[in-house]
Design a protein around this motif. Structure first.
Motif, PDB file in Angstrom:
ATOM      1  N   LEU A  77      78.884  27.374 -49.405  1.00  0.00           N
ATOM      2  CA  LEU A  77      79.634  26.131 -49.258  1.00  0.00           C
ATOM      3  C   LEU A  77      78.915  25.256 -48.249  1.00  0.00           C
ATOM      4  O   LEU A  77      78.702  25.662 -47.101  1.00  0.00           O
ATOM      5  CB  LEU A  77      81.072  26.413 -48.791  1.00  0.00           C
ATOM      6  CG  LEU A  77      81.921  25.182 -48.444  1.00  0.00           C
ATOM      7  CD1 LEU A  77      82.078  24.267 -49.659  1.00  0.00           C
ATOM      8  CD2 LEU A  77      83.283  25.604 -47.899  1.00  0.00           C
ATOM      9  N   HIS A  78      78.516  24.061 -48.682  1.00  0.00           N
ATOM     10  CA  HIS A  78      77.782  23.138 -47.822  1.00  0.00           C
ATOM     11  C   HIS A  78      78.505  21.797 -47.806  1.00  0.00           C
ATOM     12  O   HIS A  78      78.634  21.143 -48.844  1.00  0.00           O
ATOM     13  CB  HIS A  78      76.352  22.935 -48.332  1.00  0.00           C
ATOM     14  CG  HIS A  78      75.566  24.214 -48.458  1.00  0.00           C
ATOM     15  ND1 HIS A  78      74.792  24.716 -47.443  1.00  0.00           N
ATOM     16  CD2 HIS A  78      75.448  25.088 -49.493  1.00  0.00           C
ATOM     17  CE1 HIS A  78      74.216  25.846 -47.837  1.00  0.00           C
ATOM     18  NE2 HIS A  78      74.609  26.099 -49.083  1.00  0.00           N
ATOM     19  N   ILE A  79      78.969  21.378 -46.629  1.00  0.00           N
ATOM     20  CA  ILE A  79      79.583  20.061 -46.448  1.00  0.00           C
ATOM     21  C   ILE A  79      78.960  19.444 -45.202  1.00  0.00           C
ATOM     22  O   ILE A  79      79.149  19.951 -44.091  1.00  0.00           O
ATOM     23  CB  ILE A  79      81.111  20.147 -46.292  1.00  0.00           C
ATOM     24  CG1 ILE A  79      81.742  20.960 -47.428  1.00  0.00           C
ATOM     25  CG2 ILE A  79      81.713  18.748 -46.254  1.00  0.00           C
ATOM     26  CD1 ILE A  79      83.246  21.178 -47.260  1.00  0.00           C
ATOM     27  N   MET A  80      78.228  18.347 -45.379  1.00  0.00           N
ATOM     28  CA  MET A  80      77.515  17.700 -44.278  1.00  0.00           C
ATOM     29  C   MET A  80      77.925  16.241 -44.200  1.00  0.00           C
ATOM     30  O   MET A  80      77.572  15.442 -45.070  1.00  0.00           O
ATOM     31  CB  MET A  80      76.002  17.834 -44.487  1.00  0.00           C
ATOM     32  CG  MET A  80      75.519  19.278 -44.403  1.00  0.00           C
ATOM     33  SD  MET A  80      73.915  19.572 -45.194  1.00  0.00           S
ATOM     34  CE  MET A  80      74.436  19.817 -46.904  1.00  0.00           C
ATOM     35  N   GLY A  81      78.714  15.910 -43.173  1.00  0.00           N
ATOM     36  CA  GLY A  81      79.191  14.546 -43.013  1.00  0.00           C
ATOM     37  C   GLY A  81      78.142  13.623 -42.428  1.00  0.00           C
ATOM     38  O   GLY A  81      76.989  14.004 -42.189  1.00  0.00           O
ATOM     39  N   GLU A  82      78.541  12.385 -42.167  1.00  0.00           N
ATOM     40  CA  GLU A  82      77.637  11.389 -41.589  1.00  0.00           C
ATOM     41  C   GLU A  82      77.482  11.642 -40.094  1.00  0.00           C
ATOM     42  O   GLU A  82      78.451  11.984 -39.410  1.00  0.00           O
ATOM     43  CB  GLU A  82      78.183   9.980 -41.819  1.00  0.00           C
ATOM     44  CG  GLU A  82      78.178   9.550 -43.275  1.00  0.00           C
ATOM     45  CD  GLU A  82      76.771   9.402 -43.818  1.00  0.00           C
ATOM     46  OE1 GLU A  82      75.871   9.015 -43.045  1.00  0.00           O
ATOM     47  OE2 GLU A  82      76.562   9.680 -45.016  1.00  0.00           O
ATOM     48  N   PRO A  83      76.271  11.463 -39.541  1.00  0.00           N
ATOM     49  CA  PRO A  83      76.069  11.639 -38.090  1.00  0.00           C
ATOM     50  C   PRO A  83      77.005  10.733 -37.289  1.00  0.00           C
ATOM     51  O   PRO A  83      77.291   9.596 -37.679  1.00  0.00           O
ATOM     52  CB  PRO A  83      74.604  11.240 -37.898  1.00  0.00           C
ATOM     53  CG  PRO A  83      73.963  11.485 -39.222  1.00  0.00           C
ATOM     54  CD  PRO A  83      74.999  11.156 -40.246  1.00  0.00           C
ATOM     55  N   GLY A  84      77.490  11.268 -36.174  1.00  0.00           N
ATOM     56  CA  GLY A  84      78.379  10.499 -35.309  1.00  0.00           C
ATOM     57  C   GLY A  84      79.827  10.506 -35.745  1.00  0.00           C
ATOM     58  O   GLY A  84      80.605   9.635 -35.317  1.00  0.00           O
ATOM     59  N   ALA A  85      80.208  11.479 -36.574  1.00  0.00           N
ATOM     60  CA  ALA A  85      81.598  11.538 -37.047  1.00  0.00           C
ATOM     61  C   ALA A  85      82.558  11.711 -35.865  1.00  0.00           C
ATOM     62  O   ALA A  85      82.289  12.469 -34.931  1.00  0.00           O
ATOM     63  CB  ALA A  85      81.762  12.694 -38.033  1.00  0.00           C
TER      64      ALA A  85
END
Length: 735
Positions: A77-85
């Motif tokens: 499972l890979h979930i990578m949000g936007e930097p600075g969340a």
């Protein structure tokens, strides 16, 4: 049952109509949607629909969010949000989040970055995920100490939690995690001293604790290959390192002793050393410049002394050197001045350079500063500096002599011997004996792969591969053998690839094969990029397996040694670096993956060279090749690749033959020529002045070719009397 849950069940049930697809368990599909809800429906999960086929549908997958499955269960499972969340709302519960995660019992790889997660890691919930091997929860707002529940994850190999707010001391119970190879906790609030138990972790290969509040002396770190302790308050003693260390970053600490010249001179695999911004004093070991693997060296902002010589030598791989703000005198080595493609900084010393762009102090300044900190006079240091230089040369010469001797000794050792039983591990989540990882450079390569530009391993669709090869046109065909065809292609993003097509037996199981192939990723291997299954639409069975590898297109090693034009041949220093690179690749095949791969058909034409002259092994003895041969009625191998009798010795012998050609510059194509070379080498090395002659080669014309051995022929004959081996996975045709 609510309408939302009913839609999920109906969409999952409909997947049974797709050929080759085994629908995801409804409970796990529900868990994935629950995770999305707990994360506040972030934009990165905007492609997750009620009808999404998480396991076999590729439309929803993005580079920032995707799921991998085995049969009907989630394994990645890979979930990578936007930097600075920003942190999630106060209604977020990290306990509820990990409780939901624990309903994915087969999860092996977990990536949750830049999602705004906050709170202490719930150890009890995490301990339920018994199959976890790789965890990355970087760039969130996690705080508190590392929970003891992590120690119950017996399969965990990699833990990355950079850029959080984790605190307390680094716990001593980490030694209870037998397979932990990578621990990265950069930019947190850890404090105190490091536990002595770190030296009792034989599998640990990478320790990254930069930008914390750690203090005191470091424990023994002889097992580690990647060390990053920058920007703490560590010191004053320099730690004890092992000879296999590849990267040491200790910048911005409180080390105040001298550098241990003898120990560092023996670290011939060391590629990066950064000790800038400390309080080091004493002589600078100039032998560091000539270490064969050194690429990055920074000693800036210390109080190193010593007189540099313009005749000092540099390693072939050296790309960045920062000597700024020390007390160095003499002349900058010529190998640094005439260095296109290198970055060399040396301001604020007392050097005679003739370069006004990097200002220097007058010579009395460095003398006075050295006396002020109680550094011994120059005369009292010369022996130490000379000794370090001699040690570096002896290490290089010894490595070459011993490696060449393997050719002559191993042949006698290839007779069948009793071999202790070795456990064959089918799934990577099982518990392996820790000694199988003893020589693995697992994390060093994990860290480097991204920097080398190698894309993440993934599954490809057949449509992608057809587009990459123009529907497998004959013009894309590179060759074929008993296993299948090999094609050259270009992905939609412009990446050139080599695609191997294998006909498979419908009764074969592919899970352990794919796990094995996905681990063939190393700086000195032609790395695997992914795979693709082709199904029979009538009975949903697999008919073809496509393996995708990087495309290496700069020729093979023989073309740079014995058969290339003068302008393309490698210098003596480049040959040393190339031999070391091949040795690193073999070491990874034997110990860096589980189970290891042996009897890999190593020969000089299977060593491919990339555009940066980095050698890459293009042949592996992967199990699926021999199994495919058997299924087609061929001979195949009766041994698994990790149980080939004397398989390690076979590879060492083949490596010795490669070394002979590298050293002599003569093509070797038969066992008879090996025997002749043996006699010639024994005469040269065993007679008077033999070792001095080899030393002379190290110092004379580092950029010239080696003189030919007496009696070498102009052309190589076809291999006769040698053992027949399977073709390479990627094949020399990739060059």
């Amino acid at each position: 049952m609510g309408d939302h849950a009913l839609l999920i069940l109906l969409s999952v049930a409909s997947l049974s109509l797709l050929p080759g697809a085994m629908p995801l368990q409804p409970s796990q599909a529900w868990s994935l949607f629950k995770l999305r809800q707990l994360l506040g429906d972030p934009p990165v999960l905007g492609t997750w629909r009620n009808y999404t086929d998480f396991c076999y549908g590729g439309d929803y997958k993005t580079a920032s969010a995707f799921v991998e499955c085995y049969e009907d269960s989630v394994t990645q499972l890979h979930i990578m949000g936007e930097p600075g969340a920003r942190p999630l709302p106060t209604t977020f519960s990290i306990d509820a989040f990990f409780t939901t995660l624990s309903r994915l019992p087969d999860l092996k790889v977990l990536t949750l970055t830049n999602l705004g997660l906050w709170g202490p890691l719930p150890g009890g919930k995490i301990s339920r995920l018994q199959k976890l091997e790789i965890v990355n929860v970087s760039s969130n707002y996690l705080y508190g100490e590392l929970p003891r529940g992590l120690s119950q994850l017996g399969s965990l190999q990699t833990l990355v939690a950079d850029h959080n707010m984790l605190g307390g001391k680094l716990p001593g119970w980490l030694k209870d995690m037998p397979l932990l190879a990578v621990l990265s906790l950069r930019n947190n609030t850890l404090q105190g001293t490091l536990p002595e138990s770190l030296k009792d972790m034989p599998s640990l290969r990478s320790l990254v604790l930069a930008s914390n509040n750690l203090s005191g002396n470091l424990p023994e770190l002889s097992n580690l290959q990647v060390i990053d302790m920058a920007n703490n308050a560590l010191g004053p003693k320099f730690p004890r390192l092992g000879r296999k260390v590849a990267s040491v970053v200790l910048a911005g600490n409180k080390f105040s002793d001298g550098l241990p010249a003898d120990m560092l001179a023996s670290c011939y695999l060391l590629e990066r050393l950064d000790v800038s911004g400390n309080r080091f004093v004493g002589p600078f070991p100039a032998a560091l410049l000539s270490l064969p693997s050194m690429e990055y060296l920074s000693i800036a902002g210390n109080r190193f002394t010593g007189r540099l010589s313009g005749n000092a030598s540099c390693g072939e791989n050296l790309r960045f050197v920062d000597l700024s703000s020390n007390l160095l005198t003499g002349s900058l080595p010529g190998c640094l001045l005439a260095a296109p493609g290198k970055t060399v900084l040396f301001s604020a010393n007392c050097l005679s350079t003739g370069d006004d762009s990097q200002s220097q102090h007058p010579s009395p300044f460095c003398r006075n500063q050295a006396l002020a900190v109680g550094i011994v006079p120059e005369q009292g240091r010369k022996k130490s500096g000379a000794k370090a230089g001699v040690v570096a040369v002896i290490v290089l010469v010894g490595a070459l002599v011993v490696s060449a001797a393997v050719v002559f000794v191993v042949r006698k050792a290839r007779l069948p011997k009793a071999r202790p039983a070795r456990r064959l591990v089918e799934h990577a989540s099982s518990a392996y004996p820790s000694n199988l990882l003893a020589d693995a450079r697992y994390i060093s390569q994990t860290v480097k792969l991204g920097a080398l530009g190698i894309p993440a391993y993934r599954s490809f669709s057949l449509v992608e591969l057809e587009a990459a090869t123009d529907n497998f046109q004959v013009s894309s065909l590179m060759g074929q053998d008993a296993h299948g065809q090999m094609y050259r292609g270009r992905l939609s993003n412009g990446t050139p690839v080599t695609i191997r097509s294998l006909k498979v037996n419908k009764s074969q199981s592919f899970t352990r094969h794919i796990e094995m192939i996905s681990k063939l990723r190393h700086r000195h291997l032609v790395s695997a990029l992914g795979h693709c299954f082709q199904y029979n639409l009538d009975d949903s069975t697999v008919t073809h397996l496509y393996l995708v590898f990087e495309y290496v297109h700069n020729g093979n090693l023989r073309g740079r040694i014995s058969q290339g034009t003068e302008g393309r041949k490698l210098s003596w220093g480049q040959r040393i670096s190339t031999a070391i690179g091949v040795a690193k690749g073999i070491q990874f095949l034997h110990g860096g993956i589980i189970p290891g791969l042996f009897a890999n058909n190593l020969k000089i034409t299977n060593i491919l060279m990339d555009q940066n002259q980095v050698p890459k092994i293009g042949s592996y003895n992967i199990p699926i090749l021999s199994e495919t041969m058997k299924s087609e009625g061929g001979a195949g191998s009766k041994y698994p690749p990790d149980r080939v009798p004397n398989g390690d010795k076979i590879d060492m012998y083949d490596f010795g033959v490669i070394l002979l050609e590298v050293i002599s510059g003569r093509p070797i194509s038969s066992l008879y020529e090996v025997e002749m070379m043996k006699e010639q080498q024994e005469e040269q090395l065993g007679g008077p002045g033999g070792q001095q002659g080899l030393l002379r080669r190290l110092h004379e014309d580092r950029h010239g070719d080696l003189p030919p051995l007496p009696g070498q022929g102009a052309n190589a004959e076809a291999l006769s009397g040698g053992r027949a081996l399977e073709p390479a996975v990627c094949g020399p045709g990739a060059g």
